[in-house]
Design a protein around this motif. Structure first.
Motif, mmCIF file in Angstrom:
data_model
loop_
_atom_site.group_PDB
_atom_site.id
_atom_site.type_symbol
_atom_site.label_atom_id
_atom_site.label_comp_id
_atom_site.label_asym_id
_atom_site.label_seq_id
_atom_site.Cartn_x
_atom_site.Cartn_y
_atom_site.Cartn_z
ATOM 1 N N ALA A 193 20.747 -9.699 -7.293
ATOM 2 C CA ALA A 193 20.907 -10.120 -8.690
ATOM 3 C C ALA A 193 22.357 -10.463 -8.999
ATOM 4 O O ALA A 193 22.645 -11.476 -9.666
ATOM 5 C CB ALA A 193 20.412 -9.013 -9.617
ATOM 6 N N THR A 235 16.169 -1.052 -3.733
ATOM 7 C CA THR A 235 16.874 -1.250 -4.997
ATOM 8 C C THR A 235 18.301 -1.703 -4.749
ATOM 9 O O THR A 235 18.853 -2.505 -5.517
ATOM 10 C CB THR A 235 16.856 0.038 -5.836
ATOM 11 O OG1 THR A 235 15.506 0.515 -5.931
ATOM 12 C CG2 THR A 235 17.353 -0.223 -7.235
ATOM 13 N N THR A 259 11.190 -6.386 -13.664
ATOM 14 C CA THR A 259 12.237 -7.350 -14.008
ATOM 15 C C THR A 259 11.788 -8.275 -15.131
ATOM 16 O O THR A 259 12.566 -8.608 -16.034
ATOM 17 C CB THR A 259 12.654 -8.165 -12.773
ATOM 18 O OG1 THR A 259 13.171 -7.274 -11.775
ATOM 19 C CG2 THR A 259 13.743 -9.178 -13.119
ATOM 20 N N LEU A 292 15.078 -12.834 -6.236
ATOM 21 C CA LEU A 292 15.091 -11.441 -5.779
ATOM 22 C C LEU A 292 14.116 -11.229 -4.625
ATOM 23 O O LEU A 292 14.436 -10.576 -3.629
ATOM 24 C CB LEU A 292 14.735 -10.504 -6.935
ATOM 25 C CG LEU A 292 15.705 -10.443 -8.118
ATOM 26 C CD1 LEU A 292 15.174 -9.484 -9.183
ATOM 27 C CD2 LEU A 292 17.093 -10.017 -7.668
ATOM 28 N N TRP A 351 12.059 -6.360 -18.319
ATOM 29 C CA TRP A 351 13.468 -6.214 -18.713
ATOM 30 C C TRP A 351 13.984 -7.487 -19.384
ATOM 31 O O TRP A 351 14.713 -7.417 -20.374
ATOM 32 C CB TRP A 351 14.313 -5.880 -17.490
ATOM 33 C CG TRP A 351 14.051 -4.531 -16.912
ATOM 34 C CD1 TRP A 351 13.513 -3.446 -17.547
ATOM 35 C CD2 TRP A 351 14.301 -4.113 -15.565
ATOM 36 N NE1 TRP A 351 13.428 -2.384 -16.678
ATOM 37 C CE2 TRP A 351 13.902 -2.756 -15.473
ATOM 38 C CE3 TRP A 351 14.827 -4.739 -14.442
ATOM 39 C CZ2 TRP A 351 14.020 -2.026 -14.282
ATOM 40 C CZ3 TRP A 351 14.945 -4.024 -13.259
ATOM 41 C CH2 TRP A 351 14.539 -2.680 -13.178
ATOM 42 N N ILE A 354 13.618 -13.937 -10.697
ATOM 43 C CA ILE A 354 12.581 -13.110 -10.068
ATOM 44 C C ILE A 354 12.215 -13.635 -8.672
ATOM 45 O O ILE A 354 12.205 -12.853 -7.703
ATOM 46 C CB ILE A 354 11.346 -13.000 -10.979
ATOM 47 C CG1 ILE A 354 11.715 -12.234 -12.252
ATOM 48 C CG2 ILE A 354 10.193 -12.297 -10.261
ATOM 49 C CD1 ILE A 354 10.629 -12.193 -13.308
ATOM 50 N N ARG A 403 19.575 -5.198 -6.346
ATOM 51 C CA ARG A 403 20.723 -5.204 -7.249
ATOM 52 C C ARG A 403 21.825 -6.130 -6.721
ATOM 53 O O ARG A 403 22.436 -6.884 -7.488
ATOM 54 C CB ARG A 403 21.253 -3.784 -7.431
ATOM 55 C CG ARG A 403 22.261 -3.668 -8.558
ATOM 56 C CD ARG A 403 22.462 -2.237 -9.019
ATOM 57 N NE ARG A 403 23.049 -1.395 -7.994
ATOM 58 C CZ ARG A 403 22.409 -0.408 -7.372
ATOM 59 N NH1 ARG A 403 21.150 -0.147 -7.680
ATOM 60 N NH2 ARG A 403 23.001 0.316 -6.462
ATOM 61 N N VAL A 461 19.603 -7.002 -16.049
ATOM 62 C CA VAL A 461 18.649 -6.616 -15.001
ATOM 63 C C VAL A 461 19.310 -5.652 -14.014
ATOM 64 O O VAL A 461 18.697 -4.673 -13.568
ATOM 65 C CB VAL A 461 18.113 -7.861 -14.277
ATOM 66 C CG1 VAL A 461 17.377 -7.479 -12.983
ATOM 67 C CG2 VAL A 461 17.180 -8.642 -15.190
ATOM 68 N N SER A 462 20.568 -5.905 -13.692
ATOM 69 C CA SER A 462 21.292 -5.021 -12.786
ATOM 70 C C SER A 462 21.408 -3.610 -13.367
ATOM 71 O O SER A 462 21.302 -2.617 -12.639
ATOM 72 C CB SER A 462 22.690 -5.586 -12.514
ATOM 73 O OG SER A 462 23.398 -4.764 -11.601
ATOM 74 N N TYR A 497 21.442 -11.475 -15.883
ATOM 75 C CA TYR A 497 21.611 -10.897 -14.551
ATOM 76 C C TYR A 497 22.211 -9.487 -14.654
ATOM 77 O O TYR A 497 21.788 -8.563 -13.953
ATOM 78 C CB TYR A 497 22.546 -11.764 -13.703
ATOM 79 C CG TYR A 497 22.086 -13.170 -13.459
ATOM 80 C CD1 TYR A 497 21.303 -13.485 -12.347
ATOM 81 C CD2 TYR A 497 22.458 -14.204 -14.322
ATOM 82 C CE1 TYR A 497 20.898 -14.794 -12.108
ATOM 83 C CE2 TYR A 497 22.055 -15.511 -14.092
ATOM 84 C CZ TYR A 497 21.271 -15.799 -12.984
ATOM 85 O OH TYR A 497 20.871 -17.096 -12.752
ATOM 86 N N LEU A 541 18.105 -1.937 -12.774
ATOM 87 C CA LEU A 541 17.954 -1.561 -11.370
ATOM 88 C C LEU A 541 18.773 -0.319 -11.043
ATOM 89 O O LEU A 541 18.357 0.523 -10.237
ATOM 90 C CB LEU A 541 18.381 -2.717 -10.466
ATOM 91 C CG LEU A 541 17.420 -3.915 -10.429
ATOM 92 C CD1 LEU A 541 18.091 -5.114 -9.770
ATOM 93 C CD2 LEU A 541 16.141 -3.556 -9.684
#
Length: 418
Positions: free
Chosen positions: A158, A151, A383, A187, A386, A184, A155, A258-259, A255, A262
């Motif tokens: 991202a 993770t 992701t 990542l 999200w 995606i 993170r 999503v962070s 971004y 995470l």
């Protein structure tokens, strides 16, 4: 707080205890509970036993109570958010009204993600990452210490990818979808490979496998991984998803949203569950019997990971599908037998079904993946969900995810501390 004061003047209207209780919609005893907690102040009736209450203060408390009630679900004080993405009911779940397990077994992860985002199917779609985005994300991930968890890496990737995208603040649907389709795979590609000779093209599951296992995958194993990604793409308002929606409500770009997800996922009560199940499974395989392992867990006061789910009184449908696919993988047979042993032994204590974390543990353990692999699979899969929730939230009123605090501290004004 209760004080002795002169009777109210003729212009000052105050409420009796009964009137205050009626306005608040509570019993008289509850009114005095509010007083004891500092949420209301009262005055004694001169020469009597009753109390009176300030009208404006009682009305303000009634408004706060109504706001809290409006933000609560009928099931009991939980925030309720309108969504068209995922429905969970009766041990089944649906993506935009379509049975999610049927979608996951018929379509690829990328196809399911597109359905979640747009409500349209794009057969054969594959996500590709721009070279510039991958380069900056890889440099950032490579700079992390070796003990950094998955993770942490995702993170950082991202955040780094965001810096390479000058259009990240464009929150239009087309722009956010473009971000989703490149973020995606970025990542995944930014993660260090577990084996040489891998390709960074083709279905996302193939690329992710190369980051998680040093073994060459067979077709059945890749299908199980791809289906796991599709099964985990969304699951209504889990804690990480709620964090994403709060960020999107404040108009954070995709971004950043999503962070935020995470960050929550790294908590031990959310994303780490599959890793705990993986370690439990390895202990059972090592000892050849689940009984002593389960006994040690219970003796230590720990909950048995990989069993039960608060949203599924019966069987977790995601686990059922994944276990079925694992049956087709010969190398998974020992781990499958160990998982069944865990369920059987634990049933003597508490009858619980296996959940998707235990199924993920069978997949990762039988493929020679590390204990953190399930967390990585979960994060990459989720992701897409999200992004779907961020897109939905961008279409709502800004900052609607702003509940009112329920202050229960001392009633002001208080004296300055000395």
């Amino acid at each position: 707080m209760r004080d002795q004061e002169p009777a109210a003047g003729p212009a000052e209207r105050r409420l009796t205890t009964k009137e205050a209780a009626e306005l608040l919609g509570v019993k008289s005893e509850t009114v005095y509970a509010y007083v004891s907690r500092g949420q209301l102040s009262s005055r004694r009736v001169p020469g009597g036993r009753g109390s009176t209450f300030d009208v404006k203060e009682v009305e303000a408390l009634a408004r706060r109570n109504r706001r809290e009630s409006a933000g609560s679900s009928a099931s009991g004080s939980e925030l309720s958010v309108r969504t068209r993405i995922t429905l969970i009911e009766a041990d089944r779940y649906y993506f935009r009204g379509v049975d999610a397990t049927r979608m996951a077994t018929r379509y690829s992860y990328e196809e399911v993600a597109e359905w979640l985002w747009t409500g349209r199917l794009r057969p054969g779609v594959e996500f590709a990452a721009p070279d510039a985005s991958v380069a900056v994300a890889r440099r950032a991930v490579d700079a992390l210490p070796e003990h950094a968890g998955p993770t942490d890496r995702l993170r950082v990737a991202a955040i780094a990818a965001a810096t390479a995208d000058p259009l990240r603040f464009d929150l239009s649907e087309d722009a956010v979808l473009g971000t989703a389709r490149t973020l995606i795979p970025t990542l995944v590609t930014a993660l260090p490979p577990a084996r040489r000779g891998h390709r960074d093209t083709g279905p996302l599951a193939d690329r992710l496998w190369a980051r998680l296992s040093g073994r060459d995958p067979d077709e059945a194993s890749l299908r199980a991984l791809d289906t796991a990604l599709a099964l985990l793409v969304d699951h209504d308002l889990a804690a990480s998803t709620l964090a994403v929606r709060v960020a999107a409500s404040a108009r954070a770009h995709a971004y950043a949203a999503v962070s935020a997800g995470l960050g929550v996922l790294e908590g031990p009560l959310h994303g780490a569950a599959s890793g705990l199940a993986h370690r439990l499974l390895l202990d059972v395989l090592d000892q050849g019997d689940a009984a002593p392992v389960i006994a040690d867990e219970l003796r230590a006061g720990r909950r048995i990971p990989g069993l039960g789910h608060r949203l599924y009184p019966g069987e977790d449908p995601r686990a059922r599908i994944l276990f079925g696919l694992l049956e087709d993988i010969p190398k998974a047979a020992p781990a499958l037998a160990a998982a069944r042993d865990i369920v059987t032994v634990t049933a003597r204590h508490t009858p619980l079904h296996a959940n998707v974390d235990l199924a993920l543990a069978v997949l990762t353990a039988s493929a020679g993946m590390p204990a953190t692999a399930g967390e990585t699979i979960f994060a990459v899969a989720r992701t897409a969900g999200w992004i779907a929730h961020a897109l939905e939230e961008y279409g709502e009123r800004p900052l609607r995810m702003r509940p009112s605090g329920h202050y229960v501290g001392p009633k002001p004004p208080q004296p300055l501390p000395e």
